[in-house]
Design a protein around this motif. Structure first.
Motif, short mmCIF file in Angstrom:
data_model
loop_
_atom_site.label_atom_id
_atom_site.label_comp_id
_atom_site.label_asym_id
_atom_site.label_seq_id
_atom_site.Cartn_x
_atom_site.Cartn_y
_atom_site.Cartn_z
N THR A 97 1.07 -0.93 0.66
CA THR A 97 -0.20 -0.38 0.30
C THR A 97 1.29 1.58 0.12
N LEU A 98 2.27 1.04 0.37
CA LEU A 98 2.73 1.90 0.42
C LEU A 98 3.97 1.81 -0.92
N LEU A 99 4.44 2.83 -1.22
CA LEU A 99 6.23 3.23 -2.06
C LEU A 99 6.48 3.83 -1.65
N ALA A 100 7.71 3.88 -1.41
CA ALA A 100 8.82 3.98 -1.14
C ALA A 100 9.63 4.43 -2.26
N ALA A 101 10.30 5.64 -2.81
CA ALA A 101 11.61 6.12 -3.52
C ALA A 101 12.70 6.94 -3.51
N ALA A 102 14.03 6.29 -3.96
CA ALA A 102 14.78 7.90 -3.36
C ALA A 102 15.37 8.51 -4.51
N THR A 103 16.06 9.14 -4.12
CA THR A 103 16.47 9.84 -5.36
C THR A 103 18.44 9.86 -5.42
N THR A 104 19.10 9.94 -6.77
CA THR A 104 20.32 10.68 -6.90
C THR A 104 21.50 11.47 -5.48
N THR A 105 20.00 12.36 -5.82
CA THR A 105 20.14 13.81 -3.69
C THR A 105 20.32 12.85 -2.78
N GLY A 106 19.66 11.61 -2.57
CA GLY A 106 19.58 11.64 -1.58
C GLY A 106 18.38 12.17 -0.66
N THR A 107 17.05 12.15 -1.19
CA THR A 107 15.80 12.15 -1.14
C THR A 107 15.34 11.24 -0.73
N LEU A 108 14.56 10.65 -0.56
CA LEU A 108 13.52 9.93 0.23
C LEU A 108 11.78 10.50 0.29
N TYR A 109 10.73 9.52 -1.25
CA TYR A 109 9.48 9.50 -0.83
C TYR A 109 8.47 8.56 -0.36
N LEU A 133 12.78 11.95 4.04
CA LEU A 133 13.90 12.51 5.56
C LEU A 133 15.06 12.90 3.81
N THR A 134 16.36 13.47 4.40
CA THR A 134 16.94 13.58 3.43
C THR A 134 18.30 13.44 3.97
N LEU A 135 19.54 12.68 2.86
CA LEU A 135 20.24 12.86 3.11
C LEU A 135 21.48 13.37 2.47
N THR A 136 22.78 13.48 2.54
CA THR A 136 23.99 14.01 1.94
C THR A 136 24.05 13.47 0.75
N THR A 137 24.31 12.39 0.01
CA THR A 137 24.42 11.22 -0.80
C THR A 137 23.52 10.34 -1.21
N MET A 138 23.75 9.91 -2.42
CA MET A 138 22.58 9.12 -3.38
C MET A 138 22.31 8.10 -2.67
N ILE A 139 21.32 7.54 -2.34
CA ILE A 139 20.78 6.44 -2.01
C ILE A 139 20.25 5.37 -3.41
N ASN A 140 21.11 4.19 -2.48
CA ASN A 140 21.52 3.16 -3.84
C ASN A 140 20.17 1.69 -3.71
N GLU A 141 19.76 1.83 -2.21
CA GLU A 141 19.78 0.36 -2.16
C GLU A 141 17.98 0.79 -0.98
N LEU A 142 16.38 0.64 -0.76
CA LEU A 142 15.50 0.51 -0.06
C LEU A 142 15.01 -0.22 0.35
#
Length: 778
Positions: A667-679, A696-705
């Motif tokens: 029921t939920l989809l999480a997606a991350a960006t190369t700039t480090g934000t998760l939606y 949440l927002t990190l400072t580097t690319m998120i490769n895995e969720l």
């Protein structure tokens, strides 16, 4: 080996100026290159500008610069200019004919090794020293611009060469061949000799491996990888060549040696006697090895994890008052558990002075305010107060304002970007793979914020992925040295190698996926191949299928739960579904065309939905209930970064989607960006997902969720060498916010939003910080 000469075509001229054309040698960015004869019969090379660009003043100016630059460079390190007419119709350039292949052609079947590789590296470094000494910056050093003549390697094609200090941009775009460009080129820095030195390192790696230094990446991700990653295949180089290439490809141009220093590093006796992975100039100006300086400390040095910075990401959209309750989809148990906790809080906070209707209305008011304010700390205080009043209607606000501000469970120890991460079914062990040439196992039952390291699995090259079989007893790791490793992890404190397999001609492995039964392992590679293995006895790995040409580019994969169907997604812009009922002969079921190159894919736990995270910043959702006939559901758009503050506005690099996953209830989809934000999206209705919530927002690319177990935690693995486990349980978030921050909504702040409602203490009057343990769920 002599360069291949193709026959002239009908459209080719047979003569230009005093020169008779004999055949085709190749094509360049501006024109064709021909083998010709001069009036005395000697062979020469003639470059003729294409008719379609001769009318463009920019190209004519560029050609004039090429002629000027080539004439300034001594002939022994290039193809000397004999004649030129930059104002002719068509313009042309005549140079010496060099009887040797390009470096690209020379290594097409076999990479260079040993003395041959070292000689080419020294020759090119010598040529750069001469070119830079003449005041010229080449700007497009690449394998196809290196000729291997009988007298040594020569650097050719000064089509975009310029004098040092001139701007790097033309019409707002960086100039050069992206695979060999330095990081600063993507930020509009002026061309400099240091850029050629960086390219030299990439050319040497290409000669040793037949692949660019940052291989198999979709074009949109290439600038990001060049800025942050170690170049690939350094392990193939001997010392002192490895140290020289490492120094040449430093991210900071000021840390790179000059061409003269590079030459001395390669040929000086001190370098051979004391090889190191890095280099720096000594007191005499000579470039010598230096082990104290890492290649890229900001991106690759392990350091203690810190909480993510609270400021909103530039791409975060304006917050809206109307939100769909995401937290309610996390776990019914979380809301039920809240009742006992908030009942105790009620006794201390005077909550009984408000009716149920008043609490509901007040809670919604504060929740809306939390999602409208741009002050992260105030947003958290408002959300905590809203949850205290009305948990059922304010979990969304608490989740999106608090989850990213509370310290997660974090690993510390990897020295390079983490490529993938996975957790065993019992929730006790975390497995990570990294470009630091290791995979690691971690104990998630360790008290505190940092799991204990159980074991390190060493490799000879960057580890591209780690995968666990369903029982969590066997791990598969894949590496850029074209190997697949199996590890027995029944005792994760003492894992043992179970088997190793080397791929032959299929490229390096990208992903390894166990079947739901755990007996078949599917492997996808950098060239788009799909292979299957029988891992019933991991000590005797058996290949089941011959190589299947699944895609035309780098490919990843994921199994569809409770089925024999496998999903693959490739940088060629397509995805496919495969029937592995008979793993000896994988059968293609369907093909999906995506909006751009996918960087990651996910299958919902119910097996009904396929999601692809695309390089253009979109998420493609498809209904795959019938895998033979997938149906498009919708395309989600990630918020765009603020172009005014983005260093990537000079390139095609966008806020690409780098990872995607579903929660356990789909029921939920999480997606991350190369700039480090998760939606997060609520996809209860997959045809009409609600607007994304920045979590949440990190400072580097998120490769895995990955969502964990009941969906109340989510795992991220990032380029900053850290894997993190984030708390998404609203009840836990409320308790932790109350007991760790001691920062509650004040009476004045309360009155600002609820002027007609009596102040209620957001947290219990007496609360002692709980002892946080991150144990596995029952």
């Amino acid at each position: 080996m002599t360069p291949a000469v193709g026959p002239l075509r009908v459209e080719d001229p047979t003569r230009i100026g005093a020169y008779t054309l004999r055949g085709r040698l190749g094509s360049g960015g501006m024109g064709m290159v021909y083998l010709a004869s001069d009036p005395t019969g000697d062979p020469v090379a003639v470059k003729i500008i294409r008719p379609e660009v001769t009318g463009d003043p920019m190209f004519r100016d560029r050609f004039r610069r090429e002629v000027t630059a080539a004439r300034r460079v001594p002939r022994f390190c290039t193809a000397a200019v004999r004649d030129a007419d930059p104002d002719g119709n068509p313009p042309y350039l005549v140079t010496d004919y060099v009887p040797g292949p390009t470096l690209t052609s020379a290594v097409r079947t076999t990479p260079l090794k040993g003395a041959e590789l070292e000689q080419v590296a020294v020759n090119i470094a010598t040529a750069l020293a001469v070119i830079h000494g003449a005041g010229v910056v080449h700007r497009d050093l690449k394998p196809s611009n290196v000729l291997l003549s009988p007298s040594g390697a020569r650097v050719i094609d000064f089509g975009i060469a310029t004098a040092a200090g001139m701007t790097m941009l033309t019409l707002g775009q960086p100039i050069g061949t992206p695979e060999f460009m330095p990081p600063e080129a993507f930020d509009g820095a002026p061309p400099s000799p240091a850029g050629d030195i960086f390219a030299w390192g990439g050319v040497v790696l290409y000669a040793a491996s037949r692949t660019p230094p940052f291989p198999y990446e979709p074009a949109a991700l290439l600038p990001h990888r060049i800025r942050t990653d170690h170049p690939a295949h350094l392990h193939r180089l001997p010392e002192p060549l490895r140290g020289a290439v490492t120094a040449a490809m430093a991210k900071d141009p000021h840390q790179r040696p000059t061409a003269d220093q590079l030459y001395r590093l390669l040929t000086g006796p001190a370098s051979t006697a004391n090889p190191r992975p890095h280099a720096s100039p000594d007191d005499t100006g000579r470039w010598v090895p230096d082990v104290t300086r890492p290649l890229n400390p900001a991106a690759h040095t392990a350091r203690p994890p810190t909480p993510p910075s609270p400021p909103a990401h530039p791409g975060t959209p304006p917050r809206r008052r109307r939100r769909t309750l995401i937290a309610g989809s996390l776990a019914v148990a979380a809301v039920l558990a809240a009742a006992a906790f908030t009942l105790r809080a009620e006794q201390h906070a005077g909550r009984g002075t408000l009716t149920a209707a008043q609490r509901t209305t007040a809670g919604r008011t504060l929740a809306a305010a939390a999602q409208n304010t741009t002050d992260p700390a105030l947003a958290e205080r408002l959300a905590v107060a809203a949850w205290h009043l009305n948990p059922a209607a304010s979990g969304d606000a608490l989740l999106t304002t608090t989850a990213g501000r509370l310290p997660p469970l974090s690993t510390a120890g990897h020295a390079g970007p983490i490529t993938t991460a996975a957790i065993t079914a019992d929730g006790r062990t975390l497995a990570t793979s990294s470009k630091d040439q290791t995979a690691r196992l971690w104990d998630l039952t360790t008290p505190g914020d940092h799991p204990a390291l159980l074991a390190t699995l060493p490799h000879a090259a960057a580890v591209t992925a780690i995968s666990l079989n369903p029982p969590g007893t066997l791990a598969a790791t894949t590496s850029e040295d074209d190997t697949l490793h199996l590890w027995n992890i029944r005792n994760p404190d003492e894992p043992t190698p179970a088997g190793t397999y080397t791929l032959r001609g299929a490229g390096h492995p990208i992903a390894a996926v166990f079947s739901p039964a755990g007996t078949v392992l599917s492997l996808t590679t950098s060239t788009g191949a799909l292979l299957t293995y029988d891992v019933t006895d991991p000590t005797h790995l058996t290949i089941l299928s011959s190589t299947v040409h699944a895609h035309n580019d780098e490919t990843t994969a994921q199994a569809i739960p409770n089925s024999t169907t496998l999903a693959t997604a490739s940088a060629d812009g397509t995805a496919r579904l495969w029937d592995l009922t008979d793993p000896h002969t994988p059968k293609p079921l369907s093909r999906i065309t995506l909006t751009a190159a996918p960087l990651n894919l996910a299958i919902s736990p119910d097996g009904h939905t396929f999601a692809a995270a695309n390089a253009d910043g979109t998420i493609s959702l498809w209904n795959i209930r019938n895998p033979a006939a997938p149906e498009p559901l919708t395309t989600l758009q990630l918020p765009k970064p603020n172009s005014a503050s983005s260093a990537d506005t000079l390139t095609t690099f966008t806020n690409a989607a780098s990872a995607v996953t579903f929660n356990p209830t789909s029921t939920l989809l999480a997606a991350a960006t190369t700039t480090g934000t998760l939606y997060l999206w609520n996809i209860t209705d997959p045809h009409n997902p609600h607007n994304p919530h920045p979590l949440l927002t990190l400072t580097t690319m998120i490769n895995e969720l990955t969502f964990i177990h009941d969906g109340t935690r989510i795992l991220t693995a990032s380029d900053d060498s850290t894997a993190r486990l984030w708390d998404l349980n609203p009840t836990s978030l409320y308790r932790r916010a109350c007991t760790t921050t001691h920062d509650q909504l004040t009476p004045d702040e309360w009155t600002r939003y609820l002027s007609h409602v009596h102040y209620q203490r957001p947290c219990p009057a007496t609360t002692s910080p709980p002892t946080e343990t991150h144990s596995a769920p029952p």
